[in-house]
Design an enzyme around this catalytic site. Structure first.
Site, PDB file in Angstrom:
ATOM      1  N   ARG A   3       0.852  -1.192   0.000  1.00 18.24           N
ATOM      2  CA  ARG A   3       0.000   0.000   0.000  1.00 18.24           C
ATOM      3  C   ARG A   3       0.882   1.233   0.000  1.00 18.24           C
ATOM      4  O   ARG A   3       1.761   1.370   0.846  1.00 18.24           O
ATOM      5  CB  ARG A   3      -0.839   0.056   1.287  1.00 18.24           C
ATOM      6  CG  ARG A   3      -1.950  -0.889   1.330  1.00 18.24           C
ATOM      7  CD  ARG A   3      -3.035  -0.475   2.333  1.00 18.24           C
ATOM      8  NE  ARG A   3      -2.589   0.088   3.602  1.00 18.24           N
ATOM      9  CZ  ARG A   3      -3.415   0.550   4.516  1.00 18.24           C
ATOM     10  NH1 ARG A   3      -4.732   0.536   4.301  1.00 18.24           N
ATOM     11  NH2 ARG A   3      -2.978   1.032   5.643  1.00 18.24           N
ATOM     12  N   THR A  27      -1.262   7.509  -0.532  1.00 21.72           N
ATOM     13  CA  THR A  27      -2.569   7.354  -1.199  1.00 21.72           C
ATOM     14  C   THR A  27      -3.323   6.127  -0.697  1.00 21.72           C
ATOM     15  O   THR A  27      -4.529   6.009  -0.901  1.00 21.72           O
ATOM     16  CB  THR A  27      -2.378   7.182  -2.724  1.00 21.72           C
ATOM     17  OG1 THR A  27      -1.676   5.944  -2.944  1.00 21.72           O
ATOM     18  CG2 THR A  27      -1.591   8.326  -3.324  1.00 21.72           C
ATOM     19  N   ASP A  87       0.210  -2.923  12.359  1.00 16.47           N
ATOM     20  CA  ASP A  87       0.672  -3.369  11.032  1.00 16.47           C
ATOM     21  C   ASP A  87       0.967  -4.868  11.088  1.00 16.47           C
ATOM     22  O   ASP A  87       1.940  -5.304  11.718  1.00 16.47           O
ATOM     23  CB  ASP A  87       1.931  -2.583  10.646  1.00 16.47           C
ATOM     24  CG  ASP A  87       2.343  -2.875   9.205  1.00 16.47           C
ATOM     25  OD1 ASP A  87       2.558  -4.064   8.873  1.00 16.47           O
ATOM     26  OD2 ASP A  87       2.434  -1.920   8.413  1.00 16.47           O
ATOM     27  N   ASP A 108       4.500  -6.084   9.887  1.00 14.96           N
ATOM     28  CA  ASP A 108       5.566  -5.770  10.846  1.00 14.96           C
ATOM     29  C   ASP A 108       5.482  -6.667  12.080  1.00 14.96           C
ATOM     30  O   ASP A 108       6.508  -7.091  12.618  1.00 14.96           O
ATOM     31  CB  ASP A 108       5.469  -4.300  11.274  1.00 14.96           C
ATOM     32  CG  ASP A 108       5.984  -3.362  10.190  1.00 14.96           C
ATOM     33  OD1 ASP A 108       6.696  -3.843   9.282  1.00 14.96           O
ATOM     34  OD2 ASP A 108       5.662  -2.163  10.245  1.00 14.96           O
TER      35      ASP A 108
END
Ligand code: PRP
Ligand code: URA
Length: 209
Positions: free
Chosen positions: A104, A108, A200, A203
């Site tokens: 991603r 944006t 995340d 991560d």
């Protein structure tokens, strides 16, 4: 919503709660991600076709059902989807594994493809796409678009946590696919992270950042 399954099983809910905890370390996070994928896979694969085969028991010969062919493909969305693959392979060790690389854009939030390799013949396989997070839905929609462009037909999408907007977007864009999610969370924040979510996923699985 037709074709959408949200799991209410206590084992799945319990394990997701541990994933959410910011104090859960990489090791445990990985193990739980795999376990949840296996529990979800047990249900998501309940329509695998069976065929009667002949087996000799110690007592007599009988006809008994076995999974027909070896036509399952697990397709993780890199990176975080990788964390769910072994959970599905524990159920169907002979499944083939494809990969779709998407990231991603941080500004944006649009997905960008950097890798795609799918097992042949993809059009004959039941395809289970894995990604722990369904946030805006951009990555999931793009992944299913790619798989369909390559000829994939019978597609299931499996995600541990979904935002309502991402789930709706995926379902509206691809109403023919079956979607399985462990929990639907409240909303997305201004950075398109799921709230309360788990942070995340990539991560946390790989111990980066
Ligand atoms: C995360 C996650 C999904 C995507 C979800 O991946 O694993 O693929 O974001 O967001 P979306 O629904 O808004 O598209 P990310 O791009 O962070 O890449 P990574 O798995 O390599 O960390
Ligand atoms: N990707 C993640 O890993 N987490 C989120 O909350 C949203 C997208």
């Amino acid at each position: 919503m037709e074709n959408v399954t949200v799991f209410d099983h206590p084992l799945i809910q319990h394990k997701i709660s541990i994933l959410r905890d910011k104090n859960t370390g990489t090791n445990e996070f990985r193990a739980l991600t795999e376990e949840i994928a296996m529990l979800m896979g047990y249900e998501a694969l309940r329509d695998l076709p069976l065929q009667e085969v002949k087996v000799e028991t110690p007592i007599e010969t009988c006809m008994t059902p076995m999974i027909a062919g070896k036509k399952l493909a697990v397709v993780p969305i890199l990176r975080a989807g990788l964390g769910m693959v072994n959970g599905i392979l524990a159920l169907v060790p002979s499944a083939k594994v494809g990969h779709i690389g998407l990231y991603r854009d941080e500004v944006t939030h649009e997905p960008h493809e950097y890798y795609c390799k799918l097992p042949d013949p993809i059009e004959l396989r039941t395809i289970v796409v894995t990604d722990p997070m369904l946030a805006t839905g951009g990555s999931a929609v793009a992944a299913v678009d790619f798989i369909k462009q390559h000829g994939g037909k019978k597609i299931k999408f499996m995600s541990i946590i979904a935002a309502p907007e991402g789930l709706e977007r995926l379902h509206k864009t691809h109403p023919d696919i079956q979607i399985y999610v462990g929990h639907v969370d409240r909303c997305l924040n201004e950075n398109a992270y799921i709230c309360p979510g788990l942070g995340d996923a990539g991560d946390r699985i790989f111990g980066t950042k």
